[in-house]
Design a protein around this motif. Structure first.
Motif, PDB file in Angstrom:
ATOM      1  N   ALA A  15       0.837  -1.200   0.000  1.00 38.17           N
ATOM      2  CA  ALA A  15       0.000   0.000   0.000  1.00 38.17           C
ATOM      3  C   ALA A  15       0.871   1.249   0.000  1.00 38.17           C
ATOM      4  O   ALA A  15       0.562   2.238  -0.677  1.00 38.17           O
ATOM      5  N   ILE A  16       1.949   1.220   0.758  1.00 33.80           N
ATOM      6  CA  ILE A  16       2.881   2.357   0.776  1.00 33.80           C
ATOM      7  C   ILE A  16       3.515   2.526  -0.600  1.00 33.80           C
ATOM      8  O   ILE A  16       3.650   3.645  -1.104  1.00 33.80           O
ATOM      9  N   ALA A  17       3.883   1.409  -1.236  1.00 33.34           N
ATOM     10  CA  ALA A  17       4.478   1.460  -2.570  1.00 33.34           C
ATOM     11  C   ALA A  17       3.513   2.065  -3.582  1.00 33.34           C
ATOM     12  O   ALA A  17       3.906   2.874  -4.422  1.00 33.34           O
ATOM     13  N   ARG A  18       2.241   1.676  -3.506  1.00 30.78           N
ATOM     14  CA  ARG A  18       1.243   2.250  -4.419  1.00 30.78           C
ATOM     15  C   ARG A  18       1.112   3.756  -4.210  1.00 30.78           C
ATOM     16  O   ARG A  18       0.947   4.519  -5.168  1.00 30.78           O
ATOM     17  N   SER A  19       1.205   4.175  -2.951  1.00 32.38           N
ATOM     18  CA  SER A  19       1.123   5.594  -2.649  1.00 32.38           C
ATOM     19  C   SER A  19       2.316   6.345  -3.245  1.00 32.38           C
ATOM     20  O   SER A  19       2.158   7.414  -3.853  1.00 32.38           O
ATOM     21  N   TYR A  20       3.511   5.783  -3.101  1.00 36.39           N
ATOM     22  CA  TYR A  20       4.697   6.381  -3.722  1.00 36.39           C
ATOM     23  C   TYR A  20       4.524   6.472  -5.238  1.00 36.39           C
ATOM     24  O   TYR A  20       4.878   7.483  -5.860  1.00 36.39           O
ATOM     25  N   THR A  21       3.984   5.406  -5.843  1.00 36.49           N
ATOM     26  CA  THR A  21       3.784   5.378  -7.293  1.00 36.49           C
ATOM     27  C   THR A  21       2.824   6.478  -7.728  1.00 36.49           C
ATOM     28  O   THR A  21       3.061   7.185  -8.713  1.00 36.49           O
ATOM     29  N   ASN A  22       1.720   6.623  -6.990  1.00 34.24           N
ATOM     30  CA  ASN A  22       0.728   7.652  -7.330  1.00 34.24           C
ATOM     31  C   ASN A  22       1.317   9.053  -7.237  1.00 34.24           C
ATOM     32  O   ASN A  22       1.030   9.922  -8.068  1.00 34.24           O
ATOM     33  N   ILE A  23       2.149   9.275  -6.218  1.00 35.19           N
ATOM     34  CA  ILE A  23       2.790  10.586  -6.068  1.00 35.19           C
ATOM     35  C   ILE A  23       3.795  10.811  -7.198  1.00 35.19           C
ATOM     36  O   ILE A  23       3.862  11.893  -7.796  1.00 35.19           O
ATOM     37  N   GLY A  24       4.556   9.780  -7.516  1.00 38.11           N
ATOM     38  CA  GLY A  24       5.500   9.885  -8.629  1.00 38.11           C
ATOM     39  C   GLY A  24       4.815  10.230  -9.935  1.00 38.11           C
ATOM     40  O   GLY A  24       5.313  11.034 -10.723  1.00 38.11           O
ATOM     41  N   ALA A  25       3.636   9.630 -10.161  1.00 35.35           N
ATOM     42  CA  ALA A  25       2.890   9.903 -11.390  1.00 35.35           C
ATOM     43  C   ALA A  25       2.451  11.360 -11.464  1.00 35.35           C
ATOM     44  O   ALA A  25       2.443  11.967 -12.544  1.00 35.35           O
ATOM     45  N   LEU A  26       2.090  11.945 -10.319  1.00 34.01           N
ATOM     46  CA  LEU A  26       1.722  13.361 -10.297  1.00 34.01           C
ATOM     47  C   LEU A  26       2.927  14.245 -10.625  1.00 34.01           C
ATOM     48  O   LEU A  26       2.811  15.208 -11.393  1.00 34.01           O
ATOM     49  N   TYR A  27       4.075  13.924 -10.049  1.00 30.90           N
ATOM     50  CA  TYR A  27       5.283  14.684 -10.372  1.00 30.90           C
ATOM     51  C   TYR A  27       5.628  14.545 -11.858  1.00 30.90           C
ATOM     52  O   TYR A  27       6.096  15.494 -12.497  1.00 30.90           O
ATOM     53  N   LEU A  28       5.388  13.357 -12.403  1.00 34.32           N
ATOM     54  CA  LEU A  28       5.624  13.138 -13.829  1.00 34.32           C
ATOM     55  C   LEU A  28       4.742  14.076 -14.657  1.00 34.32           C
ATOM     56  O   LEU A  28       5.196  14.681 -15.638  1.00 34.32           O
ATOM     57  N   GLY A  29       3.470  14.205 -14.239  1.00 31.49           N
ATOM     58  CA  GLY A  29       2.553  15.101 -14.928  1.00 31.49           C
ATOM     59  C   GLY A  29       2.979  16.553 -14.844  1.00 31.49           C
ATOM     60  O   GLY A  29       2.692  17.347 -15.745  1.00 31.49           O
ATOM     61  N   LEU A  30       3.672  16.900 -13.760  1.00 31.44           N
ATOM     62  CA  LEU A  30       4.185  18.267 -13.591  1.00 31.44           C
ATOM     63  C   LEU A  30       5.534  18.465 -14.276  1.00 31.44           C
ATOM     64  O   LEU A  30       6.116  19.548 -14.206  1.00 31.44           O
ATOM     65  N   LYS A  31       6.045  17.406 -14.895  1.00 27.89           N
ATOM     66  CA  LYS A  31       7.367  17.403 -15.539  1.00 27.89           C
ATOM     67  C   LYS A  31       8.490  17.669 -14.541  1.00 27.89           C
ATOM     68  O   LYS A  31       9.543  18.200 -14.904  1.00 27.89           O
ATOM     69  N   ARG A  32       8.225  17.292 -13.304  1.00 22.62           N
ATOM     70  CA  ARG A  32       9.269  17.374 -12.275  1.00 22.62           C
ATOM     71  C   ARG A  32       9.890  15.980 -12.191  1.00 22.62           C
ATOM     72  O   ARG A  32       9.600  15.172 -11.316  1.00 22.62           O
ATOM     73  N   TYR A  33      10.735  15.707 -13.191  1.00 24.42           N
ATOM     74  CA  TYR A  33      11.171  14.338 -13.442  1.00 24.42           C
ATOM     75  C   TYR A  33      12.052  13.769 -12.341  1.00 24.42           C
ATOM     76  O   TYR A  33      12.009  12.573 -12.056  1.00 24.42           O
ATOM     77  N   ARG A  34      12.864  14.613 -11.730  1.00 24.30           N
ATOM     78  CA  ARG A  34      13.751  14.099 -10.690  1.00 24.30           C
ATOM     79  C   ARG A  34      12.948  13.622  -9.473  1.00 24.30           C
ATOM     80  O   ARG A  34      13.211  12.539  -8.940  1.00 24.30           O
ATOM     81  N   GLU A  35      11.951  14.428  -9.048  1.00 25.58           N
ATOM     82  CA  GLU A  35      11.102  14.004  -7.934  1.00 25.58           C
ATOM     83  C   GLU A  35      10.319  12.748  -8.302  1.00 25.58           C
ATOM     84  O   GLU A  35      10.170  11.827  -7.494  1.00 25.58           O
ATOM     85  N   ALA A  36       9.832  12.705  -9.545  1.00 22.41           N
ATOM     86  CA  ALA A  36       9.090  11.526  -9.995  1.00 22.41           C
ATOM     87  C   ALA A  36       9.956  10.275  -9.895  1.00 22.41           C
ATOM     88  O   ALA A  36       9.537   9.249  -9.338  1.00 22.41           O
ATOM     89  N   LYS A  37      11.165  10.366 -10.423  1.00 23.23           N
ATOM     90  CA  LYS A  37      12.087   9.228 -10.389  1.00 23.23           C
ATOM     91  C   LYS A  37      12.333   8.768  -8.954  1.00 23.23           C
ATOM     92  O   LYS A  37      12.299   7.568  -8.653  1.00 23.23           O
ATOM     93  N   ASN A  38      12.574   9.716  -8.054  1.00 20.19           N
ATOM     94  CA  ASN A  38      12.865   9.357  -6.666  1.00 20.19           C
ATOM     95  C   ASN A  38      11.693   8.615  -6.021  1.00 20.19           C
ATOM     96  O   ASN A  38      11.895   7.645  -5.273  1.00 20.19           O
ATOM     97  N   TYR A  39      10.473   9.071  -6.290  1.00 20.71           N
ATOM     98  CA  TYR A  39       9.309   8.395  -5.710  1.00 20.71           C
ATOM     99  C   TYR A  39       9.094   7.024  -6.337  1.00 20.71           C
ATOM    100  O   TYR A  39       8.671   6.079  -5.653  1.00 20.71           O
ATOM    101  N   PHE A  40       9.391   6.878  -7.623  1.00 23.84           N
ATOM    102  CA  PHE A  40       9.254   5.558  -8.241  1.00 23.84           C
ATOM    103  C   PHE A  40      10.257   4.572  -7.645  1.00 23.84           C
ATOM    104  O   PHE A  40       9.938   3.395  -7.445  1.00 23.84           O
ATOM    105  N   PHE A  41      11.464   5.044  -7.334  1.00 26.39           N
ATOM    106  CA  PHE A  41      12.436   4.149  -6.699  1.00 26.39           C
ATOM    107  C   PHE A  41      12.002   3.792  -5.277  1.00 26.39           C
ATOM    108  O   PHE A  41      12.214   2.658  -4.822  1.00 26.39           O
ATOM    109  N   LEU A  42      11.398   4.741  -4.569  1.00 27.12           N
ATOM    110  CA  LEU A  42      10.857   4.422  -3.244  1.00 27.12           C
ATOM    111  C   LEU A  42       9.763   3.357  -3.365  1.00 27.12           C
ATOM    112  O   LEU A  42       9.673   2.450  -2.523  1.00 27.12           O
ATOM    113  N   ALA A  43       8.956   3.465  -4.400  1.00 32.28           N
ATOM    114  CA  ALA A  43       7.918   2.454  -4.629  1.00 32.28           C
ATOM    115  C   ALA A  43       8.550   1.097  -4.875  1.00 32.28           C
ATOM    116  O   ALA A  43       8.128   0.086  -4.289  1.00 32.28           O
TER     117      ALA A  43
END
Length: 218
Positions: free
Chosen positions: A85-113
């Motif tokens: 569940a925590i991993a899914r939450s990280y993934t969802n947050i990463g996807a939002l950062y991806l939509g904002l084109k904040r790629y570094r934050e997105a990548k970091n959250y995907f690795f946390l997932a």
């Protein structure tokens, strides 16, 4: 006092309102459901509702508001939920950062997932994760890493046609943008072969156009 049995119905109502595009009504319904769920002392359910409410703001293209809610939900998941569940939450947050084109934050959250998913994570879950990492690295212009994750995603997603097709299409565009047109054509060929020659699919027409564009460059 509302019965706990009615709260799932309220959540479903809010989701239906979101799907119908009645965003203000959906937000109001989520707010009331969240308030009642907090009164009942059910923090994990509150986090799930916050995550659902975030999807309304996402549909409204208010990504910053969606991000605030998902970060709030994550804080609860960390103390109340299992690692998946925590991993899914990280993934969802990463996807939002991806939509904002904040790629570094997105990548970091995907690795946390990735760190939090158990070994029992499903193939389509991991395929989506690797596909997102590929897009994040592409946005960061780290082409070798992007290619690595595109290929990982393609290998895992073969049993899941929709994910596989999206990945192959992204990979074809990636190759074309990097002047690897023979590889791009091969990706489009893999996609085209799934369709009947008489198919009127827009996707088939689009893949043929992309393939011809790469052919003209060679």
């Amino acid at each position: 006092m509302h019965s706990p049995c009615l709260l799932p119905q309220s959540n479903l109502k809010a989701i239906c309102l979101r799907r119908l595009g009645k965003f203000a009504a959906a937000l109001n319904t989520f707010d009331e459901t969240i308030r009642l769920t907090k009164e009942q002392g059910r923090p994990l359910r509150v986090a799930q509702l916050l995550d659902n409410k975030a999807s309304v703001y996402f549909r409204m293209d208010q990504i910053d508001e969606a991000l605030k809610l998902r970060l709030e939900a994550l804080a609860i998941f960390k103390t109340e939920a299992d690692s998946n569940a925590i991993a899914r939450s990280y993934t969802n947050i990463g996807a939002l950062y991806l939509g904002l084109k904040r790629y570094r934050e997105a990548k970091n959250y995907f690795f946390l997932a990735q760190d939090n998913y158990s070994r029992k994570a499903s193939g389509n879950t991991l395929a989506n994760l690797f596909g997102n990492l590929a897009i994040a690295y592409k946005g960061l212009e780290q082409q070798d890493s992007a290619l690595h994750y595109f290929l990982e995603c393609r290998n895992i997603s073969k049993p899941f046609q929709y994910i596989y097709n999206n990945t192959e299409a992204e990979l074809g565009r990636f190759y074309a943008q990097n002047d690897q047109h023979e590889a791009a054509i091969e990706s489009y060929r893999q996609l085209i072969q799934y369709y009947s020659s008489k198919s009127q699919s827009f996707s088939l027409h689009y893949y043929r156009i992309l393939a011809v564009e790469s052919l003209l460059v060679l």
